[in-house]
Design an enzyme around this catalytic site. Structure first.
Site, mmCIF file in Angstrom:
data_model
loop_
_atom_site.group_PDB
_atom_site.id
_atom_site.type_symbol
_atom_site.label_atom_id
_atom_site.label_comp_id
_atom_site.label_asym_id
_atom_site.label_seq_id
_atom_site.Cartn_x
_atom_site.Cartn_y
_atom_site.Cartn_z
ATOM 1 N N HIS A 144 23.330 28.132 81.834
ATOM 2 C CA HIS A 144 22.239 27.712 82.716
ATOM 3 C C HIS A 144 20.963 28.521 82.446
ATOM 4 C CE1 HIS A 144 23.647 31.050 85.365
ATOM 5 N NE2 HIS A 144 22.360 31.138 85.619
ATOM 6 N N ASP A 174 29.905 27.666 81.796
ATOM 7 C CA ASP A 174 28.546 28.200 81.861
ATOM 8 C C ASP A 174 28.399 29.346 80.855
ATOM 9 O OD1 ASP A 174 25.998 28.787 82.620
ATOM 10 O OD2 ASP A 174 26.520 29.571 84.621
ATOM 11 N N SER A 191 21.729 36.835 86.293
ATOM 12 C CA SER A 191 22.300 35.651 85.667
ATOM 13 C C SER A 191 22.361 35.850 84.162
ATOM 14 C CB SER A 191 21.390 34.462 85.956
ATOM 15 O OG SER A 191 22.043 33.574 86.803
#
Ligand SMILES: *[C@@H]1O[C@H](CO)[C@@H](O)[C@H](O)[C@H]1NC(C)=O
Ligand SMILES: *[C@@H]1O[C@H](CO)[C@@H](O)[C@H](O)[C@H]1NC(C)=O
Ligand SMILES: *[C@@H]1O[C@H](CO)[C@@H](O)[C@H](O)[C@H]1NC(C)=O
Ligand SMILES: *[C@@H]1O[C@H](CO)[C@@H](O)[C@H](O)[C@H]1NC(C)=O
Ligand SMILES: *[C@@H]1O[C@H](CO)[C@@H](O)[C@H](O)[C@H]1NC(C)=O
Ligand SMILES: *[C@@H]1O[C@H](CO)[C@@H](O)[C@H](O)[C@H]1NC(C)=O
Ligand SMILES: *[C@@H]1O[C@H](CO)[C@@H](O)[C@H](O)[C@H]1NC(C)=O
Ligand SMILES: *[C@@H]1O[C@H](CO)[C@@H](O)[C@H](O)[C@H]1NC(C)=O
Ligand SMILES: *[C@@H]1O[C@H](CO)[C@@H](O)[C@H](O)[C@H]1NC(C)=O
Ligand SMILES: *[C@@H]1O[C@H](CO)[C@@H](O)[C@H](O)[C@H]1NC(C)=O
Length: 883
Positions: A100, A151, A249
Site C-alpha cells: 500500500h 500487503d 507503514s
C-alpha cells in the site's frame, strides 16, 4: 628397604614455598568421616592458585542500530520530498515495504529512498546518509488496493547502496513459527492523534498476539479491506505498554538475533495497518515467511545475483558481520562516536572443548548425544533418560574423548519413570578409576541459592559463534562444530519461558528439582545446541582456588536457553538420594533418634539401652556414637539433640582428661619458648654398627625423655642413641634407655605402626630444642599438612601433602584402612612416596608444630597417589599411658 645413611647435617628444604599455597586465612579441616557432598574443595584440593587476565578494548562506533531502515519519499512539485513510508534494505539494491506504500493518496508512486539518517528533517548526521532513486516497483501480484491482504512490495534502487556500518541490509526471518515474545517496530512514525511526523527514528517494543484474539478487535470494524478476517500470512502485535502507536507503514517488525557477540536485525513482518493510534489496539503486519520465495525470485528475475539461500539465517548473519552492532552486554560505555567493550562480559564463549569433567556415555562402541559429569575418580552423574539407548543400558563412559571406562553399576533414581522430566537423574559407578593425573572432577552444588549467572555447555558452528573484533572482516563460512560456553541467567518459576512444545513433558510444572536458565536474548537459529546431560555450572572460588561447581544437568531446551529457556535437573534437591549411594552405610532415616534421659544435662550419668555406663556429652565428643549416627542414624540423646548419652568407653579420651598433662601442656609450652626453627623437635635415631653410628630413622621429641617414631622403622633392635642438631649446627647425642613398640603393631597391614623411645637423660627445653605437640582432635585433621622426609642424601625435605578421607584411599588400598590410620597425597605428583619414618606435621598459625601422622612401611608407593600414615590422635591415650 635398604639402609639409608643420613648425613649428620639436618637441612630442612622447603619443597613448596608457602606463598604457593594461596590459602584463605581459614585453616581447612578434613573430617574423618564423609558426611556432605559439599566437600569437593577438600577431596580434590589444589594448592596452586590460578588467575586469568581480562582483555578490554574499544572501537569507534556509529549509530548502527537502524542501518537497514529507509525512508521512502515522494518528490513534490516544489522540489521538497515528503517522507511517507518506511522500508527495509534487504539487498544492496532492493528494499522491502508494504504494497500500500507504492502509491500515496494522490496516486503517485514514490521515487526516492534515504538511508543512514536518523533525523530526516535536519542536516544532523547527514554525512552518513545515502539517498537513492527508486527505479522499479514490484507489488505482490495478489495484492489489491481494495484489501489488506498480501500487503508486500519490493523497490529496486538505481544502484547498490555503499554498505557501511550505518547502511547495511537486514536479514529475513523465514520460519513460519514466530517464537519471539517481543518484537521491535521502527519508523518515523506518528506518535499520537496530532499526526505529526516525528523527525527522528523511533523504535517501539511490541508483543505478538494470537490472530484469534486480534481478530476480535477487527471483527467489529466494518472494514471491507478485511472481509476474510485475519489470514495466516498476517500477524498482530500490540505495544507492550499499550500507550503509543505502532511504527511506520511499510517499516519492519523485527528481532535482533545474536551471533559472533553482535546482533543482526531479522525482519519478521512489515507494518501493514492498524486502527487509530492511541487506542491500544493491535497493529497488523504482513508476515515475511510466506513470501520468502516470491521475494528471492523477484530479485533474481530483476537483475540481482541473489543465491537461493541468501536468507538462510546463518549465511545472512555472516554476510555483514563485521559491520553489526556489538551485543549490549559487552558495551561498557558509549559516546556518540565511540563504544568501549569488555568481551569478558559476552554471552557466548567459544571454548577449546568440553571440560574434562564432562564425559560421554557409550553403548558398546556406539554413542548418542548423552553426556554426564564425573564427580570423582569412579563416579559419573547423568540423566536417567540417558541410561538406556535402543533398549540397551549404558556400558561405558568416554573420558577426555580418549579413555573408555566400563560402567560397573547403574543407579537410576528409584522414582524416575521412563520419559519423565521428574527425578531424571542417575549415578554410574565405573569399573576403573579415571587415571588421568591432572584429573579435575566437577563439584556438586548443595546450596539452594545459586549465583545469578552461570554457564551451560553447547555446541554450534564455529563461523556463527566466533568472537569478531571490529577490525576483523572474517565472514568466511566454516561449518565445523565448536564447543560453546553460553552465559545464562537463572530464572525463577515465574520468569521461566518454557517453549510450548516442552509443556507436555512437564505435566506437573516445574518443581524444586528443576533449574530453569537462559537469556531473553535470541540467537541466530541453529547456532547453539545444548549438550544433553552436561552441566549448568560455574567456576567457584573456594579455599584459594577455583572449582567447577555443577548446579544441574540440562535436558530440555533449544538454542542453549536463549530466547526460550532451558530446563535442568538440579543437584541440590537430590543430595539425600546421592548420599545413600555415594556414602557407604549412609542412612537417611532420622527416626532412630531416641531421647533416653530428657532431663539429663551435660556431664550427668545416663542410661543407655545396652546398659553400658554412660554420660551425657556433646555429640562431637562421643566418637563412636557419632559415627554410628552417621552410618545408620541411631543415637541416644539426653536433654537436647546435641547431647549424646555416650558410653564411657566411647567418650573421646581427650575429653575424659586422660591426656597426659605433659602432652596437654605442650602447645602452651612451645608458644612460650619463642622457637627459632621448626626443626628443633626432629631427631635421628641411630644404631651402632661396625662402620659407626648408622642413623636410620626420623623421630620427633614429644616429652623431655620420649621420642615418637614408627614401629616399622625401628624394628626390634633397641637403638643406641638419637642425635639432635642444635641451632649452631652442632649435633648432640643422647643415649637411648628403652624402646616400646605398640603391642598390636602388625607388619603386614601396618596397623598400630607406632613406637616410643625413652632417653637416659632429660632434655632441657630452649628455643631450638622443644617438643612436637600431638594432634589430639579425634574427628578432624588439618587438610594441608607438611610431610617431613629424610631423602637419600641425608637432607630432610618438607613437602605439602593433602589429607584424604579413608574411604577414598580405601577404594584402591589392598588392606582395610583402619580408623587409626590416615591417608594423604602429594598434590604435585602422580605418586606419593614415603620412607619408613616420615612425619605428617601441621604448623599452626601460633607456630606450634603438631605431629599428625607417622608413615608406615609401604613399599609400593609408585603405584598409588596416596600413602597411609598412623593417625596420631588415635594413640594419644596409649602414648599418655606409656610416658
Ligand atoms: C511544498 O509543497 C508541499 C505540498 O505539495 C507543501 O506541503 C510544502 O509546504 C511546500 N514546501 C515549500 C518549502 O514550499
Ligand atoms: C551490487 O551488490 C551485489 C551484492 O553484493 C553484487 O553482487 C553486485 O556486483 C553489486 N553490483 C555492482 C554494480 O557493484
Ligand atoms: C465487538 O462487538 C460486540 C457486540 O457489539 C461487543 O460485545 C464486543 O465487546 C466488541 N468487541 C470489541 C473488542 O470491541
Ligand atoms: C543454513 O544452511 C546451513 C548449511 O546448509 C544449514 O546447516 C542450516 O541449517 C541452515 N540454517 C537454517 C536456519 O535453515
Ligand atoms: C574426539 O575424537 C574424535 C574421534 O577420535 C575426533 O574426531 C574428535 O575431533 C575429537 N573431539 C575432540 C573435542 O577432541
Ligand atoms: C547401627 O550400627 C551399630 C554399629 O555401627 C549397631 O550396633 C546398631 O545395632 C545399628 N542399629 C541399627 C538400628 O541398625
Ligand atoms: C618470648 O618473646 C616475648 C616477646 O617477644 C618475651 O616477652 C618473652 O620473654 C620471650 N620468652 C622467652 C622464654 O624468651
Ligand atoms: C595383620 O594384618 C593382616 C592383614 O590385615 C591380617 O590378615 C593378619 O591377621 C594380621 N595379624 C595379626 C596378628 O593380627
Ligand atoms: C576438631 O576440629 C574440628 C574442626 O576444626 C572442631 O570443630 C572440633 O571442635 C575439634 N574437636 C575437638 C575435640 O577439639
Ligand atoms: C603425571 O603423569 C602425566 C601422564 O600420565 C605426565 O604427563 C606428568 O608429567 C606426570 N607428572 C609428574 C609430576 O610426574
Amino acid at each position: 628397604m635398604s639402609l639409608i645413611h643420613y648425613c649428620v647435617v639436618l637441612i630442612l628444604i622447603l619443597v613448596y614455598s608457602n606463598s604457593a599455597l594461596g590459602q584463605d586465612d581459614e585453616v581447612l579441616m578434613l573430617p574423618n568421616e564423609r558426611t556432605t557432598l559439599d566437600d569437593c574443595h577438600l577431596r580434590f584440593h589444589k594448592l596452586l592458585a590460578t588467575s586469568l587476565p581480562k582483555p578490554a578494548f574499544g572501537h569507534p562506533a556509529h549509530l548502527k542500530e537502524f542501518a537497514h531502515m529507509g525512508a521512502i519519499g515522494w518528490t513534490q512539485p516544489n522540489g521538497t520530498i515528503a517522507w511517507k513510508c518506511g522500508g527495509t534494505l534487504i539487498w544492496d539494491n532492493f528494499v522491502l515495504t508494504a504494497a500500500h506504500c507504492v502509491i500515496d493518496t494522490e496516486n503517485q508512486a514514490p521515487d526516492v529512498i534515504r538511508f543512514g539518517d536518523l533525523n530526516i528533517e535536519t542536516t544532523e548526521g547527514d554525512e552518513y546518509a545515502q539517498q537513492l532513486k527508486i527505479v522499479a516497483i514490484f507489488r505482490h501480484p495478489q495484492h489489491r488496493f481494495a484489501s489488506h491482504y498480501h500487503d508486500i512490495a519490493l523497490l529496486k534502487l538505481e544502484h547498490n547502496v555503499t554498505v557501511t556500518e550505518v547502511v547495511a541490509p537486514a536479514c529475513l526471518w523465514t520460519d513460519e513459527e514466530v517464537r519471539f515474545k517481543i518484537l521491535e517496530a521502527t519508523g518515523w512514525g506518528r506518535t499520537g492523534y496530532a499526526e505529526d511526523q516525528t523527525p527522528i527514528l523511533l523504535k517501539v517494543a511490541l508483543k505478538p498476539i494470537e490472530n484469534e484474539e486480534c481478530g476480535k478487535v477487527y471483527r467489529n470494524v466494518t472494514d471491507r479491506k478485511l472481509r476474510l478476517g485475519l489470514q495466516p500470512h498476517q500477524i498482530c502485535a500490540v505495544d507492550k505498554k499499550m500507550d503509543t502507536c505502532e511504527g511506520d507503514s511499510g517499516g519492519p517488525l523485527q528481532i535482533k538475533l545474536m551471533h559472533n557477540t553482535r546482533v543482526t536485525p531479522f525482519v519478521v513482518a512489515i507494518t501493514s495497518f492498524g486502527t487509530a493510534c492511541g487506542l491500544s489496539s493491535p497493529g497488523v503486519y504482513t508476515k515475511i515467511a510466506p513470501y520468502h520465495d516470491w521475494i528471492v525470485e523477484t530479485m533474481q528475475k530483476n537483475g540481482a545475483m541473489v543465491p537461493n539461500d541468501v536468507y538462510n539465517a546463518t549465511f545472512c548473519a555472516l554476510r555483514y558481520v563485521s559491520l553489526r552492532e556489538y551485543e549490549d552486554a559487552i558495551i561498557t560505555s558509549r559516546t556518540p562516536d565511540y563504544v568501549a567493550v569488555d568481551t569478558d562480559r559476552r554471552h557466548m564463549f567459544e571454548v577449546d572443548g568440553l571440560p574434562s569433567y564432562i564425559v560421554q556415555l557409550a553403548w558398546n562402541g556406539e554413542t548418542n548425544d548423552c553426556f554426564g559429569v564425573i564427580i570423582d575418580e569412579d563416579t559419573v552423574l547423568t540423566l536417567a533418560q540417558c541410561v538406556t539407548h535402543n533398549r540397551e543400558r549404558v556400558s561405558h563412559i568416554i573420558y577426555s574423548n580418549i579413555t573408555t571406562i566400563k560402567v560397573s553399576r547403574i543407579h537410576v533414581h528409584p522414582k524416575y519413570e521412563q520419559g519423565s522430566s521428574y527425578n531424571n537423574i542417575a549415578i554410574l559407578r565405573l569399573q576403573h578409576f579415571v587415571n588421568e593425573n591432572d584429573f579435575d572432577p566437577a563439584c556438586i552444588w548443595q546450596d539452594d541459592t545459586p549465583s545469578q549467572e552461570v554457564y551451560v555447555h553447547g555446541s554450534g558452528r564455529r563461523d556463527i559463534n566466533r568472537l569478531l573484533y571490529s577490525y576483523d572482516h572474517d565472514n568466511s563460512i566454516d561449518s565445523s562444530i565448536t564447543i560453546l560456553a553460553p552465559r545464562v541467567r537463572f530464572q525463577n518459576n515465574s520468569s521461566c519461558l518454557i517453549p510450548k512444545r516442552y509443556l507436555p513433558l512437564l505435566r506437573n510444572g516445574l518443581t524444586k528439582e528443576h533449574i530453569c536458565s537462559g537469556q531473553n536474548l535470541f540467537l541466530v537459529p541453529k547456532s547453539c545446541d545444548l549438550v544433553t546431560g552436561a552441566a549448568v555450572h560455574e567456576d567457584f572460588y573456594r579455599a584459594g582456588n577455583t572449582y567447577p561447581m555443577v548446579y544441574g544437568l540440562n535436558f530440555l531446551g533449544r538454542e542453549c536457553g536463549f530466547g526460550e529457556h532451558s530446563i535442568a535437573i538440579g543437584m541440590a534437591n537430590h543430595g539425600e538420594w546421592m548420599k545413600t549411594i555415594l556414602f557407604s552405610n549412609y542412612k537417611t532415616s532420622h527416626d532412630t533418634i531416641q531421647f533416653v534421659d530428657t532431663d539429663h544435662q551435660e556431664g550427668d550419668s545416663c542410661h543407655r539401652h545396652d546398659g553400658r555406663p554412660a554420660r551425657c556429652v556433646p555429640i562431637s565428643r562421643c566418637s563412636r556414637g557419632w559415627k554410628q549416627f552417621l552410618s545408620n542414624g541411631t543415637i541416644e540423646l539426653c536433654a537436647t539433640s546435641s547431647l549424646a548419652c555416650c558410653s564411657l568407653n566411647d567418650i573421646a579420651e581427650t575429653e575424659l582428661n586422660v591426656i597426659h598433662p605433659q602432652l596437654a601442656g605442650c602447645p602452651r609450652l612451645v608458644e612460650n619458648l619463642n622457637i627459632t626453627s621448626p626443626r628443633g623437635s626432629l631427631v635421628f635415631i641411630g644404631w651402632l654398627t661396625s662402620k659407626g653410628m648408622e642413623l636410620r630413622c626420623l623421630g620427633t621429641i614429644i616429652t623431655k625423655r620420649i621420642i615418637l617414631t614408627s614401629a616399622s622403622c625401628v624394628g626390634d633392635e633397641v637403638p643406641a642413641a638419637v642425635e639432635i642438631e642444635g641451632n649452631s649446627g652442632t649435633q648432640t647425642r643422647y643415649e637411648v634407655d628403652a624402646i616400646l613398640v605398640h603391642y598390636a603393631f602388625n607388619a603386614t597391614d601396618d596397623t598400630n605402626d607406632i613406637a616410643l623411645i625413652r632417653l637416659q637423660d632429660t632434655l632441657v627445653w630452649s628455643s631450638d630444642l622443644f617438643p612436637s605437640c600431638l594432634w589430639t582432635n579425634t574427628t578432624h585433621v588439618p587438610l594441608v599438612l607438611s610431610m617431613v622426609s629424610p631423602d637419600d642424601t641425608g637432607n630432610v625435605g618438607l613437602a605439602k601433602v593433602v589429607a584424604m578421607y579413608n574411604t577414598d584411599c580405601q577404594r584402591t588400598h589392598m588392606y582395610d584402612v583402619q580408623d587409626s590410620q590416615l591417608c594423604a597425597r602429594n598434590p604435585f605428583d602422580n605418586f606419593t612416596c614415603n620412607t619408613r619414618s616420615d612425619q605428617l606435621r601441621y604448623d599452626s598459625p601460633s607456630s606450634v608444630s603438631y605431629i599428625v601422622g607417622l608413615s608406615t612401611d609401604f613399599d609400593e608407593c609408585e603405584h598409588f597417589r596416596y600413602t597411609v600414615f598412623t593417625r596420631i590422635s588415635s594413640f594419644v591415650h596409649w602414648i599418655g599411658m606409656n610416658i
